[in-house]
Design a protein around this motif. Structure first.
Motif, short mmCIF file in Angstrom:
data_model
loop_
_atom_site.label_atom_id
_atom_site.label_comp_id
_atom_site.label_asym_id
_atom_site.label_seq_id
_atom_site.Cartn_x
_atom_site.Cartn_y
_atom_site.Cartn_z
N HIS A 4 75.32 15.40 67.84
CA HIS A 4 73.94 15.06 67.51
C HIS A 4 73.86 14.99 65.99
CE1 HIS A 4 69.55 15.28 67.76
NE2 HIS A 4 69.52 16.41 67.07
N VAL A 5 73.52 13.82 65.45
CA VAL A 5 73.47 13.61 64.01
C VAL A 5 72.03 13.26 63.63
CG1 VAL A 5 74.36 12.23 62.09
CG2 VAL A 5 75.84 12.72 64.06
N VAL A 6 71.50 13.95 62.63
CA VAL A 6 70.12 13.71 62.22
C VAL A 6 70.07 13.57 60.70
CG1 VAL A 6 67.73 14.52 62.33
CG2 VAL A 6 69.34 15.15 64.14
N PHE A 8 67.30 13.07 57.34
CA PHE A 8 65.91 13.39 57.00
C PHE A 8 65.52 12.78 55.66
CE2 PHE A 8 67.78 16.95 59.30
CZ PHE A 8 66.86 17.18 60.31
N GLY A 55 71.05 16.07 55.88
CA GLY A 55 71.67 15.72 57.15
C GLY A 55 72.00 16.93 57.98
N THR A 57 74.35 17.97 61.64
CA THR A 57 75.19 17.64 62.79
C THR A 57 75.22 18.87 63.70
OG1 THR A 57 77.25 18.37 61.73
CG2 THR A 57 76.67 16.04 61.50
N GLY A 70 66.11 20.05 72.29
CA GLY A 70 64.90 19.40 71.75
C GLY A 70 63.63 20.19 71.95
N HIS A 75 63.91 25.48 68.09
CA HIS A 75 64.05 24.17 67.45
C HIS A 75 62.68 23.64 67.04
CE1 HIS A 75 64.37 19.67 67.70
NE2 HIS A 75 65.31 19.94 66.80
N VAL A 90 62.78 10.58 60.06
CA VAL A 90 63.95 11.20 60.67
C VAL A 90 64.68 10.13 61.48
CG1 VAL A 90 62.68 12.04 62.69
CG2 VAL A 90 64.77 13.18 62.00
N ALA A 92 67.91 9.92 64.26
CA ALA A 92 68.83 10.71 65.08
C ALA A 92 69.76 9.78 65.85
CB ALA A 92 68.07 11.60 66.04
N LEU A 93 70.99 10.25 66.05
CA LEU A 93 72.01 9.52 66.80
C LEU A 93 72.77 10.55 67.62
CD1 LEU A 93 73.69 6.81 67.15
CD2 LEU A 93 75.23 7.83 65.48
N ASP A 94 72.93 10.28 68.91
CA ASP A 94 73.65 11.16 69.81
C ASP A 94 74.80 10.39 70.45
OD1 ASP A 94 71.72 13.31 69.52
OD2 ASP A 94 70.39 12.07 70.72
#
Length: 98
Positions: A4-6, A8, A55, A57, A70, A75, A90, A92-94
């Motif tokens: 999970h990459v986020v 900001f 960032g 991860t 989530g 969280h 934001v 996000a990539l999963d």
């Protein structure tokens, strides 16, 4: 394994200390949310970020662990803090690790 990459972005009024506190709070959820294998967060230092400043991860044991992350209260508390200090965007990539 699920990654999970986020990324900001924050308002101009958000201080460096507030951003660092936000990333620190994100790292601390590892001990509060089951299924997290590893979590890393930090501040961007390159000129390739297209305005994203921080960032995150998170590596999860499974898709189910990601789905539980989530809405988890720990969280959501951090998300509320990030919004409070001026998070403006934001991304996000999963993905499932090969």
């Amino acid at each position: 394994m699920i990654e999970h990459v986020v990324l900001f972005k924050f308002s101009n009024e958000t201080t460096k200390e507030q951003k660092e506190e936000g990333m620190s709070r994100l790292i601390q959820v590892k001990d509060k949310i089951p299924g997290i294998v590893d979590i890393q967060a930090g501040t961007n230092f390159s000129d390739r970020s297209q305005g994203f400043e921080s960032g995150l991860t998170v590596r999860f044991e499974s898709k189910e662990a990601l789905e539980a992350y989530g809405p988890h209260p720990a969280h959501q508390d951090v998300v509320a803090y990030l919004k409070e200090i001026g998070m403006t965007e934001v991304l996000a990539l999963d993905f499932e690790c090969l």
